[in-house]
Design a protein around this motif. Structure first.
Motif, mmCIF file in Angstrom:
data_model
loop_
_atom_site.group_PDB
_atom_site.id
_atom_site.type_symbol
_atom_site.label_atom_id
_atom_site.label_comp_id
_atom_site.label_asym_id
_atom_site.label_seq_id
_atom_site.Cartn_x
_atom_site.Cartn_y
_atom_site.Cartn_z
ATOM 1 N N ASP B 581 0.863 -1.198 0.000
ATOM 2 C CA ASP B 581 0.000 0.000 0.000
ATOM 3 C C ASP B 581 0.888 1.233 0.000
ATOM 4 O O ASP B 581 2.110 1.150 0.220
ATOM 5 N N ASN B 582 0.312 2.328 -0.280
ATOM 6 C CA ASN B 582 1.097 3.573 -0.241
ATOM 7 C C ASN B 582 0.590 4.452 0.927
ATOM 8 O O ASN B 582 0.416 5.664 0.816
ATOM 9 N N GLY B 583 0.308 3.736 2.028
ATOM 10 C CA GLY B 583 -0.219 4.398 3.209
ATOM 11 C C GLY B 583 0.868 5.070 4.042
ATOM 12 O O GLY B 583 1.949 5.391 3.534
ATOM 13 N N LYS B 584 0.593 5.152 5.300
ATOM 14 C CA LYS B 584 1.476 5.938 6.171
ATOM 15 C C LYS B 584 2.760 5.209 6.530
ATOM 16 O O LYS B 584 3.725 5.799 7.020
ATOM 17 N N GLY B 585 2.833 3.939 6.341
ATOM 18 C CA GLY B 585 4.061 3.205 6.634
ATOM 19 C C GLY B 585 4.201 2.912 8.120
ATOM 20 O O GLY B 585 3.357 3.271 8.943
ATOM 21 N N ILE B 586 5.269 2.168 8.442
ATOM 22 C CA ILE B 586 5.511 1.760 9.826
ATOM 23 C C ILE B 586 6.873 2.301 10.221
ATOM 24 O O ILE B 586 7.846 2.197 9.454
#
Lengths: 302, 649
Positions: B581-586
């Motif tokens: 995904d191109n979300g907020k990341g970890i």
């Protein structure tokens, strides 16, 4: 003498003639040359019982020699018994009588055989009616006497003539047995001139020595082969005084019209001497003869 | 213990004594055998002597036969005839030579006929007159004649003679008498080979013996009776010369070291000499002791006996030594045994303790297993709970997802109801027309038809005719969609049975996407990049749970609008599933913890903290691996690799 008796007694003669008729008819009485012998396939050997040449027992030096000759010719051997007086006539068909070195033909007789072989000494008169082969055996005639006879054996001089002379000189007034028409014919050795009492013996030659021992005569002339046999048989009873003849020879006899047979025998005999057959036979029947007649056998004793 | 040692000592001594007794018994037997062998050797010697005596008898008989042959000649008639004819005064040339020839023939006949074995007895026979002249010539050699002359002069009464330097020949001289007067000598020359031949023909079974025989004449050895090589003759020549003085009919033993007889020097031989009866000869037999006695030689036996005794003594001493050693060894063994028993006792006690401990341990293991089973059950329940929690999260979306088709199904049913109502009107009109026609009321029927046409126009019958099949088709689609969702839910939510199926991961992903779609579709654009991957063996529910977790997590990581990429491909021996995904990341610090149980960054009530932990375990149990790559504000990618070695394409 015997012939004279037969002629004079016609009945006996006719009887004998009668006896001979069957033989004549079967054709055994004619003369045969070599071709006829081969054609008929039989060789008739005329023989007289004499010393070890013809022993009378079916053998003998000449019996065996003739048997071998028949074999050589490829024919059957037949022995024809005869006598010293008849043997020439039985071969030639002419009964003859010796007159010194000549003969007198007495009569024609049937021919019974083709060849004589029984120690037949070669004598001049015989050569008038028969042909001899080359000498087959030597001989000589000795004077023998009874052991207790006054006759003394001569001491050999080395000269045969001198020895004969010394022997004959002792014969004066001595009785001596002889056999006419044989090699012991007194005429051959002029015994009559010695002053001896010559007594013609009519029996078999093998019986002469016993006759002397018996006293029929104080001595006898005897050919060497017979004398050797006698000396062995009656040793100590007879003694040899010395010779009355030079050395003689014996041979096989043929009719004068059988030159082919004679020639054939010559070939055969030469072969026998060459291959040792004859030497073997001499050794068998006369072993002592080599010492007496070594020169004669020089061609076979090598 | 001490008593036992003493007892062992006694046993050892007893065994040694027994061994000594056995040894003595064996020696007694051997000694007895020696005595019997000695007797036997004496017997063999006697047998040897007897065989020699037998040979002597045979040789004596042979000599007698030869002598008789010569004596026969002395009585021959031919010699008598010769002397008779000679007495008559006959000369050699005229008669006497024939007599000599007859003698010679007789002599030759005797030479030919007298045979022993294959040899003629007489080599030559001669007759020599007393005057000295050789009457019968035995040969052509003058030297031989001289020998015969000498022989004839050597004896007047008849005798056996051996001339000097003529050892190979024996002469038998026999006188000849004519009328009781000695007239000469018959001399027979005989080769010793004839004697050999005689023994050969009589001694076929005594080959050993016959080769050892020698003729002795006036203390001189004639040639060996049987053939010996020159070397052999030389070897024994000295010995032979020394045996001349031995007494007749005595067997002597010849030794070098222990000289029983002064005159002999050779070793290990036996000699026996005996006279040949009625002859001046003796027979000397010589044989080696070894050849004669062989194994029965008492000397050899004594040596053997001594050797055996020596070894027996050695054995006894060794046995004694061994018995002492055995006693010490027995004591040691005994002590060792006691020590071992003690150890065994201790080991037994310790073993009992260990068994008790082991039982306790087994109980603990059992308890542990039970606990593990409980834990497993708890874990399974937890997984199931987590799964149901996920479903719970999806429930609103799923309800919406179901509601949507149900909405247009309801709409369409309303249209169907209107169609049926309109259609009833037409049917009623048609019945009226049918009645009018039946009564043949044409006018009415025409009118009713006109009314029917108006109704058709009102209800827009053409529209219904065209749209109705599509409407039914849409309804059917809606029903199918609902069924599918319900089925997926049912499959996903049911309790895991652990079954392993042949799966195509692409299909599993599609099922999960369908379930989660209503959850993610509002803020995500989902793109699938399925590769041509082989089927694998796996548990569909568990893998689906993993994929659902990752997809939901991805959608949750996208705060506004974002993109989810699902990619499958084969790589080496694995198939790989990338969900990114191109979300907020970890954050990097959290990356290490994300697979820990109960770790979550979600607000309380939104997550159990078990999703990724369970996912991790599921993938590990499938023999695969799961890794995560993430950058804050750029997105996260989970890469799952599953082994395809059992995959079926």
């Amino acid at each position: 003498m015997k012939t004279r008796q037969i002629i004079s007694k016609k009945s006996i003669y006719l009887y004998l003639l009668f006896l001979m008729l069957p033989t004549m008819f079967v054709g055994n009485v004619s003369a045969q040359n070599l071709d006829e012998i081969k054609g008929k396939g039989v060789l008739r050997h005329l023989g007289v019982k004499y010393a070890n040449f013809v022993t009378g027992s079916g053998d003998g030096l000449d019996v065996e020699l003739m048997q071998l000759f028949a074999e050589y010719l490829g024919v059957e051997y037949v022995y024809v018994q005869t006598s010293w007086s008849d043997v020439i006539g039985d071969l030639t068909g002419k009964r003859v009588k010796a007159k010194g070195d000549d003969i007198e033909i007495i009569e024609d007789v049937p021919i019974k055989g083709d060849i004589i072989a029984n120690g037949l000494t070669k004598l001049n008169w015989r050569e008038k009616v028969i042909d001899y082969s080359d000498p087959t055996f030597p001989s000589q005639v000795w004077l023998i006497a009874k052991a207790n006879s006054s006759l003394k054996p001569i001491t050999p001089t080395g000269n045969i003539d001198e020895d004969i002379k010394m022997t004959k000189e002792q014969l004066k007034d001595q009785s001596v047995l002889a056999v006419s028409n044989t090699c012991l014919d007194p005429k051959l050795y002029q015994l009559s001139k010695t002053g001896a009492d010559i007594r013609l013996f009519t029996g078999n030659l093998n019986q002469i020595a016993p006759a002397v021992i018996k006293g029929d005569a104080s001595s006898s002339i005897l050919d060497v082969p017979d004398a050797l046999v006698a000396l062995e048989k009656w040793a100590g009873e007879i003694k040899v005084i010395g010779p009355v003849s030079h050395q003689q020879v014996m041979g096989t006899a043929f009719r004068k019209d059988s030159p082919e047979l004679k020639t054939e025998f010559k070939k055969f005999f030469t072969q026998c001497k060459d291959d040792g057959t004859y030497l073997r036979l001499i050794n068998k029947y006369y072993p002592a003869v080599f010492d007496y007649f070594s020169e004669f056998f020089s061609d076979i004793v090598k | 213990m001490r008593n036992k040692i003493v007892q062992n000592h006694i046993e050892g001594i007893v065994s040694v004594v027994v061994l000594l007794i056995v040894t003595c018994f064996i020696l007694y037997l051997i000694w007895g055998n020696y005595l019997s062998q000695k007797d036997l050797s004496e017997s063999i010697k006697k047998s040897f002597i007897n065989s020699v005596e037998e040979q002597v008898l045979k040789i004596s008989q042979c000599f007698r036969q030869m002598q008789e042959g010569v004596e026969q000649l002395s009585k021959s008639r031919e010699l008598e005839i010769y002397y008779e004819n000679k007495a008559l005064g006959m000369s050699l040339e005229y008669g006497l030579k024939a007599s000599i020839l007859n003698i010679k023939s007789r002599f030759n006949a005797v030479m030919e006929n007298q045979i022993i074995g294959t040899k003629h007895v007489f080599e030559k026979l001669a007759y020599v007159e007393r005057e000295g002249n050789v009457l019968i010539d035995p040969g052509k050699i003058d030297k031989e004649l001289d020998l015969f002359q000498i022989a004839s002069k050597s004896s007047q009464a008849g005798d056996f003679l051996v001339l000097k330097n003529q050892n190979n020949f024996i002469y038998i001289v026999t006188p000849f008498y004519f009328k009781n007067e000695h007239r000469g000598q018959i001399v027979a020359k005989i080769s010793t080979d004839v004697i050999k031949q005689n023994i050969d023909s009589n001694a076929n079974k005594e080959n050993i013996l016959k080769k050892q025989l020698f003729l002795v004449y006036e203390d001189n050895i004639l040639d060996a009776v049987l053939d010996l090589s020159d070397a052999q003759k030389n070897q024994i020549n000295h010995f032979l010369s020394k045996t001349m003085n031995i007494s007749t009919k005595h067997l002597i033993e010849i030794k070098t070291k222990n000289k029983k007889y002064k005159d002999v020097t050779d070793d290990g031989m036996l000699a026996y000499k005996t006279a040949i009866e009625d002859t001046p000869f003796e027979l000397l037999a010589i044989i080696s002791k070894h050849t004669l006695l062989g194994k029965h030689n008492p000397g050899n036996l004594l040596f053997v006996l001594g050797t055996i005794t020596f070894f027996l003594i050695l054995i006894v001493l060794f046995s004694f030594k061994m018995s002492l050693k055995n006693v010490a060894l027995a004591i040691k063994i005994k002590e060792e045994k006691e020590r071992v028993n003690l150890i065994e006792q201790k080991v037994g006690e310790r073993t009992k303790e260990l068994i008790g401990l082991n039982n306790m341990l087994l109980e603990e293991i059992e308890d542990r297993k039970k606990a593990e089973n409980k834990l497993k059950q708890a874990q399974a329940q937890l997984v199931q709970s987590e799964k149901l929690a996920s479903i719970g999260q999806l429930a609103a979306g799923i309800a919406h997802e179901i509601n949507n088709p149900m909405g247009f199904i309801g709409s369409n049913i309303e249209i169907f109801r209107q169609f049926l109502s309109n259609n009833k009107k037409l049917l009623d009109q048609m019945q009226k027309i049918k009645k009018a026609i039946n009564v043949k009321d044409i006018e009415k029927s025409h009118r009713l038809v006109s009314e029917m046409n108006e109704i058709e126009n009102q209800i827009n019958i053409d529209y219904f005719k065209e749209e109705l099949p599509e409407l039914i088709k849409d309804v059917q689609k809606g029903v199918d969609r609902v069924n599918k969702i319900v089925l997926d839910m049912k499959i996903f939510s049911r309790e895991d049975t652990g079954e392993i199926d042949i799966l195509n991961v692409n299909n599993v992903l599609d099922d999960i996407i369908r379930i989660t779609w209503n959850k993610i579709k509002y803020n995500c654009v989902l793109k699938k990049h399925y590769g041509d991957i082989p089927c694998i063996n796996g548990n569909q529910q568990k893998l689906g749970q993993v994929f659902m977790n990752l997809i939901i997590n991805a959608s949750q990581a996208i705060e506004n609008k974002g993109r989810i990429n699902i990619k499958t491909y084969a790589q080496d021996n694995n198939i790989c599933i990338e969900i990114s995904d191109n979300g907020k990341g970890i954050e990097e610090g959290n990356l290490k913890k994300i697979f820990d149980a109960f770790y979550t960054t979600k607000p309380v009530g939104e997550g159990t903290g078990l999703g990724l932990s369970i996912s991790y375990e599921i993938i590990k149990k499938h023999g695969g691996d799961i890794i995560v790559e993430s950058q804050v504000d750029k997105g996260t990618t989970f890469i799952i690799s599953l082994p395809k070695e059992y995959g079926i394409k």
